[in-house]
Design a protein around this motif. Structure first.
Motif, mmCIF file in Angstrom:
data_model
loop_
_atom_site.group_PDB
_atom_site.id
_atom_site.type_symbol
_atom_site.label_atom_id
_atom_site.label_comp_id
_atom_site.label_asym_id
_atom_site.label_seq_id
_atom_site.Cartn_x
_atom_site.Cartn_y
_atom_site.Cartn_z
ATOM 1 N N ILE A 77 0.857 -1.355 0.096
ATOM 2 C CA ILE A 77 -0.105 0.119 0.087
ATOM 3 C C ILE A 77 0.795 1.257 -0.014
ATOM 4 C CG2 ILE A 77 -1.835 1.444 1.306
ATOM 5 C CD1 ILE A 77 -2.527 -1.414 2.468
ATOM 6 N N PRO A 78 0.819 2.203 -0.918
ATOM 7 C CA PRO A 78 1.624 3.377 -1.138
ATOM 8 C C PRO A 78 1.476 4.397 -0.069
ATOM 9 C CG PRO A 78 -0.075 3.458 -2.778
ATOM 10 C CD PRO A 78 -0.177 2.109 -1.899
ATOM 11 N N VAL A 79 2.690 4.780 0.702
ATOM 12 C CA VAL A 79 2.608 5.972 1.591
ATOM 13 C C VAL A 79 2.517 7.211 0.649
ATOM 14 C CG1 VAL A 79 3.585 6.934 3.547
ATOM 15 C CG2 VAL A 79 3.688 4.384 3.333
ATOM 16 N N LEU A 80 1.494 8.020 0.651
ATOM 17 C CA LEU A 80 1.663 9.131 -0.060
ATOM 18 C C LEU A 80 2.183 10.347 0.603
ATOM 19 C CD1 LEU A 80 -2.215 8.602 -1.270
ATOM 20 C CD2 LEU A 80 -0.031 7.700 -2.340
ATOM 21 N N ARG A 81 1.991 10.403 1.875
ATOM 22 C CA ARG A 81 2.525 11.645 2.554
ATOM 23 C C ARG A 81 3.109 11.279 3.843
ATOM 24 N NH1 ARG A 81 -1.712 16.020 1.454
ATOM 25 N NH2 ARG A 81 -2.898 14.076 0.581
ATOM 26 N N GLY A 82 4.018 11.846 4.333
ATOM 27 C CA GLY A 82 4.331 11.527 5.678
ATOM 28 C C GLY A 82 5.199 10.224 5.791
ATOM 29 N N ARG A 83 4.755 9.343 6.908
ATOM 30 C CA ARG A 83 5.629 7.857 6.967
ATOM 31 C C ARG A 83 4.626 6.963 7.555
ATOM 32 N NH1 ARG A 83 6.012 6.873 12.361
ATOM 33 N NH2 ARG A 83 5.954 8.449 14.033
ATOM 34 N N ALA A 84 5.088 5.610 7.483
ATOM 35 C CA ALA A 84 4.227 4.597 7.972
ATOM 36 C C ALA A 84 4.468 4.589 9.417
ATOM 37 C CB ALA A 84 4.358 3.411 7.151
ATOM 38 N N PHE A 85 4.021 3.583 10.038
ATOM 39 C CA PHE A 85 4.318 3.252 11.456
ATOM 40 C C PHE A 85 5.694 2.719 11.741
ATOM 41 C CE2 PHE A 85 -0.683 2.255 11.810
ATOM 42 C CZ PHE A 85 -0.802 3.621 12.109
ATOM 43 N N THR A 86 6.418 2.962 12.844
ATOM 44 C CA THR A 86 7.702 2.438 12.999
ATOM 45 C C THR A 86 7.684 1.742 14.447
ATOM 46 O OG1 THR A 86 8.478 4.389 13.928
ATOM 47 C CG2 THR A 86 8.717 4.219 11.657
ATOM 48 N N ALA A 87 8.861 1.161 14.810
ATOM 49 C CA ALA A 87 8.751 0.545 16.081
ATOM 50 C C ALA A 87 8.910 1.684 17.135
ATOM 51 C CB ALA A 87 10.268 -0.212 16.102
ATOM 52 N N ALA A 88 9.202 2.823 16.543
ATOM 53 C CA ALA A 88 9.144 4.002 18.007
ATOM 54 C C ALA A 88 7.711 4.448 18.234
ATOM 55 C CB ALA A 88 9.814 5.434 17.342
ATOM 56 N N ASP A 89 6.873 4.000 17.288
ATOM 57 C CA ASP A 89 5.427 4.201 17.815
ATOM 58 C C ASP A 89 5.052 3.009 18.816
ATOM 59 O OD1 ASP A 89 5.277 6.345 16.149
ATOM 60 O OD2 ASP A 89 5.011 4.916 14.381
ATOM 61 N N ALA A 90 5.621 2.994 19.873
ATOM 62 C CA ALA A 90 5.565 1.863 20.835
ATOM 63 C C ALA A 90 4.377 2.393 21.985
ATOM 64 C CB ALA A 90 6.600 1.382 21.702
#
Length: 752
Positions: A485-498
């Motif tokens: 699924i394309p990320v159009l703006r910004g970012r996807a979730f990362t491990a930092a989103d804990a």
């Protein structure tokens, strides 16, 4: 299930303006008996437990509201079991009783372990009880804690639906009016939870059948057309047969036989044929019903409950007799009106049909062509509609992805930390499996629905500027890469989103376009209360991703927000496993994943295991099912029309064989003789096509709800069907035309 139309009703709480089919059961369980017109009330909601069987929770009245369901064994729930009693009980469905417990008559009183808790079976209900749907095998009482009634969450039970039976003297409109009185009282008493909530009441039959009524009526109309085509075809063949026996009938009339006797003989012949066909149809129908069980998509028909009972036999006898009379009328009337002298004078030694018989036969063929065109147009529109749906971008790449749905029992996984730990370990081990490229978690896969919906507000907007019906989902950091699924703006979730990190969400492009026009949503804050206050939780939007269709390819993507799994762990999750290559068969990963789940929790069954490609195919199953049936009906109808046209043209050719012999003797070329015959067939085809097109243009609008991306009066479909009919008309006429052109003049004149 559900009794007479309008008798069982589903009162559903919903936000003001919300469609009743999309509503969830409203707050106010305590007030459910205030509506005086409702005699028995129950409620139901889906279970989140871990048992592999589909289950539902309900209160003490649940299985008694619709059709006053009686237990096959034991009993159903009692009122006291709406609340916690200390003893966990369950009611078993007949299907599970037979398939899982061998129809053990001593099942009542046995104790099973469900979600790690001992549960006593108190009854078995018959298979006719399909509440709320036919996948349910087990019912558990709500068993609420009385102390929870004071909790605000208890008044937000929007996952529940109430089911009521109206008193005989109360109409649906009266009950709806009384329900609105309760709604207004609740708004005043509980403004925090009920200020923006409404309620509606839908007949239970309408709620269960839903949008399946239109396709079923469409199929019924197609079957009726096919029956009429068959009747016209058999009537035509009987007319040709009667024409061949014209000389014999004339002799019988001349020798004193009454016309009534001749008519009765013609109708008797048709009834005998109809009886044979009815018996054969009964056998085919019995086999076809079982085939439909395997082929039909979920939610369209409850075919498994169908059988050959007395009502079916009576219907078959009635329709068989009516069909026999219908297709026997034309030859009977024609035979009864013949004059022996005129027949002998017309027929000479040829025993061929006269002009009146030819007109009867031609009229029947025209009707057959018109009705077969109607069927062919409907089939063509559905074929083009399904092809258009196939071309709709789903918003993700599901090829080579396996979806494994799990539901952790809350008894053993009673804290967010335990839930998070289980799924973290599961994804870590799944990544290490041979042949696995990526692994992710999601609450609900695309095209399989959404989690829940709510209102929302954006920080900095004026009071009253809020949105409604945003779908909520949960996903792990690798979710977007796993489904590409394309990320159009910004970012996807990362491990930092804990857990413990700032609250974040990702939104889809539909939400960004609808509520952030001309703005960059990344970095803005969003909350899911209509009127935020000091208790409101705010989330920061960190990314915008491409749209995915949540429910069906025919429906536009719903506005959606996604939470990171680490910040919103849920017991019910789906593990997505992408195979190492796009062409790889993901089902090969099923066995390793099953073993992996068993290693982590041997008592945890897998609720559902299928590929994402199968989920996509299931979203198109209804359209494909209708298309397949209608194409089959249209093919049979077209074949019958061709056979009928061939019979009429062949009869006309035999009637003009003397004329054609003379033409050939005088020097006419074979192609000229062939054209005479083909032209006669094309006249019939053209007349039938004109009637069929006119009828199709009139009724095509009724198909609008079944089509996608194709107008009901699509010129391409109509043109293609017309070309097909012309081709079949030429084919039906060519065989007798070729035979006529090969006839030797001397032999033809000698035979006359």
């Amino acid at each position: 299930m559900g009794g007479e139309p309008g008798e069982g009703v589903v009162p559903a709480g919903r936000r003001a303006g919300e469609h009743p089919r999309l509503a969830r059961g409203g707050a106010g369980v305590r007030r459910r008996r205030r509506v005086r017109g409702r005699r028995v009330v129950g409620h139901a909601h889906g279970a989140g437990g871990a048992d592999a069987a589909a289950r539902r929770h309900g209160d003490g009245q649940l299985l008694r509201a619709p059709r006053r369901a009686r237990a096959r064994l034991g009993r159903t729930f009692v009122d006291a079991e709406t609340w916690e009693t200390g003893t966990r009980v369950a009611v078993l469905g007949e299907r599970a009783w037979r398939e899982r417990f061998g129809a053990d008559p001593r099942i009542v009183g046995r104790t099973l372990v469900l979600d790690g808790q001992p549960t006593q079976i108190v009854g078995v209900v018959p298979s006719s009880v399909v509440l709320p749907d036919e996948s349910t095998d087990l019912w558990l009482p709500s068993a609420w804690k009385p102390s929870d009634r004071a909790d605000e969450s208890f008044r937000r039970a929007h996952y529940a639906r109430a089911i009521a039976r109206l008193k005989p003297s109360v109409t649906l409109e009266q009950a709806r009016a009384q329900l609105q009185v309760v709604v207004e009282r609740l708004k005043r008493q509980y403004p925090r939870t009920n200020r923006y909530m409404g309620a509606g009441m839908t007949p239970l039959q309408e709620f269960l059948v839903g949008d399946t009524r239109v396709p079923l009526l469409f199929l019924l109309a197609a079957v009726a057309l096919l029956l009429l085509i068959s009747c016209a075809n058999v009537g035509n063949l009987l007319l040709v047969r009667a024409a061949g026996q014209e000389r014999e009938l004339s002799v019988r009339l001349a020798l004193g036989a009454t016309r009534g006797r001749v008519v009765r003989q013609a109708i008797t012949d048709s009834l005998v044929l109809s009886a044979i066909g009815g018996a054969a149809g009964l056998a085919v129908g019995w086999a076809a019903t079982r085939a439909l069980v395997a082929l039909q998509p979920a939610g369209l028909l409850r075919v498994r409950d169908f059988g050959l009972d007395w009502s079916v036999l009576v219907y078959v006898v009635a329709i068989t007799a009516a069909s026999g009379v219908l297709f026997g009328v034309a030859p009977a009337l024609w035979a009864g009106r013949r004059r022996p002298a005129a027949t002998l004078r017309e027929g000479g030694r040829a025993a061929s049909a006269g002009p009146r018989a030819s007109r009867w036969a031609s009229a029947l063929v025209v009707a057959e062509v018109a009705m077969s065109l109607l069927l062919a147009v409907g089939a063509g529109l559905l074929v083009r509609s399904v092809r258009a749906l196939d071309r709709v971008p789903a918003g993700f790449d599901g090829a080579g992805v396996l979806a494994v749905t799990l539901a952790l029992p809350s008894v053993r996984y009673d804290t967010p930390q335990k839930v998070r730990a289980f799924y973290d370990e599961l994804t870590t081990r799944a990544r290490a499996l041979p042949g696995v490229e990526r692994v992710a978690l999601t609450l609900v896969p695309p095209l399989a629905g959404t989690g829940w919906t709510s209102d929302f507000v954006v920080a900095g907007r004026p009071a009253g500027d809020y949105g409604t019906e945003v779908a909520h989902g949960i996903a792990s950091p690798d979710y977007f890469r796993t489904l590409r699924i394309p990320v159009l703006r910004g970012r996807a979730f990362t491990a930092a989103d804990a857990d413990g990190a700032p609250k974040v969400v990702v939104i889809n492009d539909a939400l960004a376009r609808s509520y952030f026009r001309g703005q960059d949503p990344v970095g803005q804050r969003i909350a899911f209360d209509k009127v935020p206050d000091s208790t409101t939780t705010w989330y920061t939007i960190v990314g915008v991703v491409g749209d995915q269709h949540q429910h069906a390819l025919a429906e536009a993507p719903q506005i959606q927000v996604l939470y990171p799994f680490a910040q919103a762990p849920n017991e019910y999750m789906t593990l997505l496993v992408r195979a190492g290559c796009r062409e790889c068969d993901p089902t090969r990963l099923a066995a390793p994943v099953r073993r992996l789940v068993a290693q982590l929790d041997r008592d945890l069954p897998i609720r559902e295991l299928r590929t994402v490609a199968e989920i996509r195919a299931a979203s198109l199953a209804r359209q494909r099912f209708l298309m397949t049936l209608l194409v089959a009906f249209a093919a049979v109808g077209l074949v019958l029309a061709v056979v009928g046209e061939y019979g009429v043209v062949a009869q006309l050719t035999r009637r003009r064989i003397r004329e054609m012999g003379i033409r050939v003797a005088l020097g006419a070329r074979p192609t000229q003789v062939q054209w005479l015959v083909v032209r006669a067939g094309l006249r019939l085809t053209a007349a039938g096509a004109a009637l069929g097109v006119a009828a199709a243009l009139l009724v095509a609008g009724a198909l609008r709800g079944l089509l996608f991306g194709v107008p009901p009066r699509d010129p391409v479909t109509f043109g293609g069907v017309l070309l097909l009919l012309v081709a079949t008309g030429v084919a039906a006429s060519w065989v007798p035309a070729r035979a006529a052109s090969r006839a030797q003049p001397v032999d033809t004149l000698r035979a006359q």
